[in-house]
Design an enzyme around this catalytic site. Structure first.
Site, short mmCIF file in Angstrom:
data_model
loop_
_atom_site.label_atom_id
_atom_site.label_comp_id
_atom_site.label_asym_id
_atom_site.label_seq_id
_atom_site.Cartn_x
_atom_site.Cartn_y
_atom_site.Cartn_z
N ASP A 65 3.71 51.52 -100.81
CA ASP A 65 4.48 51.77 -102.23
C ASP A 65 5.26 50.35 -102.33
O ASP A 65 6.41 50.32 -102.33
CB ASP A 65 5.40 52.83 -102.26
CG ASP A 65 6.04 53.09 -103.66
OD1 ASP A 65 5.51 52.44 -104.42
OD2 ASP A 65 6.75 53.94 -103.71
N THR A 86 6.34 45.10 -99.78
CA THR A 86 7.20 43.84 -99.83
C THR A 86 7.46 43.49 -101.24
O THR A 86 6.50 43.39 -101.98
CB THR A 86 6.85 42.76 -98.86
OG1 THR A 86 6.74 43.12 -97.52
CG2 THR A 86 7.53 41.59 -99.14
N ASN A 111 -6.42 43.90 -94.26
CA ASN A 111 -5.73 43.23 -95.78
C ASN A 111 -5.39 41.84 -95.90
O ASN A 111 -4.86 41.37 -95.03
CB ASN A 111 -4.64 44.34 -96.15
CG ASN A 111 -3.31 43.77 -95.79
OD1 ASN A 111 -2.81 43.00 -96.73
ND2 ASN A 111 -2.87 44.05 -94.67
N MET A 113 -3.50 41.19 -98.94
CA MET A 113 -3.11 41.32 -100.33
C MET A 113 -2.35 40.22 -100.90
O MET A 113 -2.21 40.13 -102.02
CB MET A 113 -2.27 42.63 -100.10
CG MET A 113 -2.82 44.07 -99.62
SD MET A 113 -4.41 44.52 -100.73
CE MET A 113 -3.65 45.19 -102.26
N PHE A 115 1.51 39.92 -100.85
CA PHE A 115 2.69 40.45 -101.55
C PHE A 115 2.42 40.42 -103.04
O PHE A 115 3.48 40.05 -103.80
CB PHE A 115 3.72 39.46 -101.26
CG PHE A 115 4.22 39.22 -99.68
CD1 PHE A 115 3.94 40.17 -98.86
CD2 PHE A 115 5.05 38.06 -99.51
CE1 PHE A 115 4.48 39.95 -97.46
CE2 PHE A 115 5.63 37.90 -97.98
CZ PHE A 115 5.50 39.05 -97.24
N ASN A 175 10.67 40.40 -94.20
CA ASN A 175 9.41 40.37 -93.56
C ASN A 175 9.15 38.79 -93.50
O ASN A 175 8.81 38.10 -94.70
CB ASN A 175 8.20 40.88 -94.61
CG ASN A 175 7.05 40.88 -94.19
OD1 ASN A 175 6.78 40.13 -93.26
ND2 ASN A 175 6.01 41.57 -95.04
N SER A 178 4.22 38.43 -92.21
CA SER A 178 2.64 38.79 -92.97
C SER A 178 1.78 37.60 -92.83
O SER A 178 2.26 36.30 -92.88
CB SER A 178 2.92 38.87 -94.44
OG SER A 178 1.57 39.04 -95.03
N ASN A 180 -0.60 36.72 -94.74
CA ASN A 180 -1.24 36.50 -95.83
C ASN A 180 -0.43 35.90 -96.92
O ASN A 180 -1.10 35.63 -98.07
CB ASN A 180 -1.83 38.03 -96.52
CG ASN A 180 -2.67 38.64 -95.56
OD1 ASN A 180 -3.45 38.36 -95.04
ND2 ASN A 180 -2.19 40.15 -95.36
N THR A 181 0.49 35.11 -96.51
CA THR A 181 1.31 34.23 -97.23
C THR A 181 1.44 33.00 -96.69
O THR A 181 1.69 32.89 -95.45
CB THR A 181 2.95 34.77 -97.71
OG1 THR A 181 2.65 35.88 -98.57
CG2 THR A 181 3.44 33.70 -98.45
N LYS A 220 11.33 41.94 -89.55
CA LYS A 220 9.92 42.42 -89.02
C LYS A 220 9.18 41.29 -88.49
O LYS A 220 8.94 39.99 -89.21
CB LYS A 220 9.14 42.80 -90.41
CG LYS A 220 7.84 43.51 -90.08
CD LYS A 220 7.06 44.50 -91.15
CE LYS A 220 6.06 45.28 -90.86
NZ LYS A 220 5.47 46.23 -91.80
N THR A 248 5.40 45.98 -85.21
CA THR A 248 5.10 44.95 -85.28
C THR A 248 4.29 44.86 -87.09
O THR A 248 3.97 46.00 -87.30
CB THR A 248 4.19 44.03 -84.74
OG1 THR A 248 2.73 44.64 -84.66
CG2 THR A 248 4.69 44.14 -83.39
N ASN A 249 3.90 43.72 -87.43
CA ASN A 249 3.15 43.64 -88.51
C ASN A 249 1.86 43.74 -87.91
O ASN A 249 1.44 44.10 -86.89
CB ASN A 249 3.50 42.31 -89.19
CG ASN A 249 3.36 42.50 -90.80
OD1 ASN A 249 2.40 42.99 -91.41
ND2 ASN A 249 4.39 41.77 -91.71
N TYR A 321 1.45 53.21 -91.57
CA TYR A 321 0.61 53.15 -92.95
C TYR A 321 -0.71 53.41 -92.94
O TYR A 321 -1.47 54.48 -93.37
CB TYR A 321 0.90 51.81 -93.51
CG TYR A 321 0.38 51.14 -94.80
CD1 TYR A 321 -0.97 51.95 -95.31
CD2 TYR A 321 0.58 50.12 -95.45
CE1 TYR A 321 -1.47 51.58 -96.39
CE2 TYR A 321 -0.15 49.62 -96.57
CZ TYR A 321 -1.26 50.51 -97.01
OH TYR A 321 -1.67 49.98 -98.38
N THR A 322 -1.40 52.76 -91.97
CA THR A 322 -2.82 53.03 -91.92
C THR A 322 -3.13 54.23 -91.45
O THR A 322 -4.35 54.85 -91.89
CB THR A 322 -3.47 51.87 -90.84
OG1 THR A 322 -3.22 50.64 -91.54
CG2 THR A 322 -5.01 52.09 -90.87
#
Length: 351
Positions: A65, A86, A111, A113, A115, A175, A178, A180-181, A220, A248-249, A321-322
């Protein structure tokens, strides 16, 4: 339970489309007062962590969410706490689609995504409209930096988000892990992390004075750390008196999914293949922290035994989450019951 039937429908859809449909469905059953059709009652098992009272130790991890649009509906599934985000200072679309991929053979997801979110002001308006926090629910807000903010200016984004969400949050998760950034994980390096934590703790003290309440800060971290990095992070967490650490992430490793469809996709891997790696990080952190900083364990929890294993390794709380995607709301009660049994057995052994 209804969820296994629903999951077949969801898994026939593109993963990101299914996410939207699923969240709309959870909102509907909540508004109709029939959340009991999805979730079993979770027995109270209160625990005090970071100075906060949690009704049970099982939480929803950030990412499901991102904009705080479904807080009340998710809370009705029995979670002891909800973490949203995030969130970044400005709205951003995230990485190009497709960016969310299932690996059902291993109960895993990849993923990238990036952020994607509607920005901090929109998240705050959604939280204000929700009953959960107003009625005493524990709400974590996970903060990050915008993708186009240079890494050397990243602290500015974290400080802006901290300032904006402080009064609305039960705790704030920072965070820096991640995958992905671009360059984000550079903030886990000793010098960068030392400076960031010093800035955040200084801002926390000023905000506590301004608002008349102390809001805990949790960091995190990634699972892809060697022993020296874990020790260095633990030292800084203790030195700066951080209130918590989330371990962890997602991971960049593909161990356990190599050769399977979608395993070649770039991004962070979550789900069952992450369990052993994340739990090992928790155990090493717990040893290095010596009880000074509580740990929130997340990564690979797919059943009650997995949740209890996080607690056995040193976590005070858990998140997933998963697992919620693959197992549905029944996992909340199952995880809570397993942790309660583990604690009862531990108490008997040490009595």
């Amino acid at each position: 339970m209804i969820y296994p039937l629903l999951r077949k429908l969801f898994f026939a859809l593109d993963a990101e489309t299914a996410h939207g449909v699923g969240m709309a469905g959870i909102d509907f059953v909540n508004s109709a007062g029939i959340s009991c059709l999805l979730a079993r009652r979770v027995a109270p098992d209160p625990v005090r962590v970071m100075g906060l009272e949690f009704p049970n130790p099982v939480g929803l991890a950030a990412g499901l969410d991102k904009n705080g649009e479904h807080v009340d509906a998710l809370a009705a599934q029995g979670f002891g706490f909800i973490e949203v985000g995030t969130v970044t200072p400005r709205a951003q679309p995230g990485n190009p689609k497709p960016r969310l991929f299932r690996i059902p053979e291993r109960q895993a997801i990849i993923n990238r995504m990036g952020f994607n979110n509607d920005g901090v002001e929109k998240l705050l308006s959604n939280i204000v409209a929700a009953r959960f926090a107003r009625e005493g629910g524990v709400l974590g807000i996970n903060i990050g930096k915008n993708f186009d903010t240079p890494i050397e200016k990243a602290a500015d984004d974290y400080l802006l988000c901290l300032d904006r969400v402080y009064s609305a949050a039960s705790y704030v998760a920072v965070n820096i892990s991640s995958p992905n950034t671009k360059n984000l994980r550079e903030l886990q390096r000793d010098d960068a992390l030392d400076a960031l934590l010093a800035s955040l703790k200084g801002a926390q003290a000023r905000l506590a004075d301004r608002h008349g309440k102390y809001v805990p800060l949790a960091l995190k971290i990634a699972p892809d750390l060697d022993d020296a990095q874990i020790q260095a992070i633990a030292t800084l967490l203790r030195q700066h008196r951080m209130d918590g650490v989330i371990a962890t992430n997602t991971t960049l490793s593909r161990a356990g999914v190599d050769g399977l469809p979608n395993a070649e996709q770039t991004g962070g891997l979550s789900g069952a293949p992450l369990l052993a790696l994340s739990t090992a990080v928790i155990a090493k952190l717990a040893a290095a922290l010596a009880g000074e900083v509580p740990i929130i364990g997340v990564g690979g929890i797919m059943n009650g035994d997995d949740a209890a294993a996080k607690v056995a390794a040193g976590a005070s709380l858990v998140q997933f989450y998963t697992g919620f995607i693959y197992r549905g709301p029944e996992l909340v009660a199952e995880a809570a019951a397993a942790i309660a049994r583990r604690r009862a057995q531990h108490s008997l052994r040490t009595a």
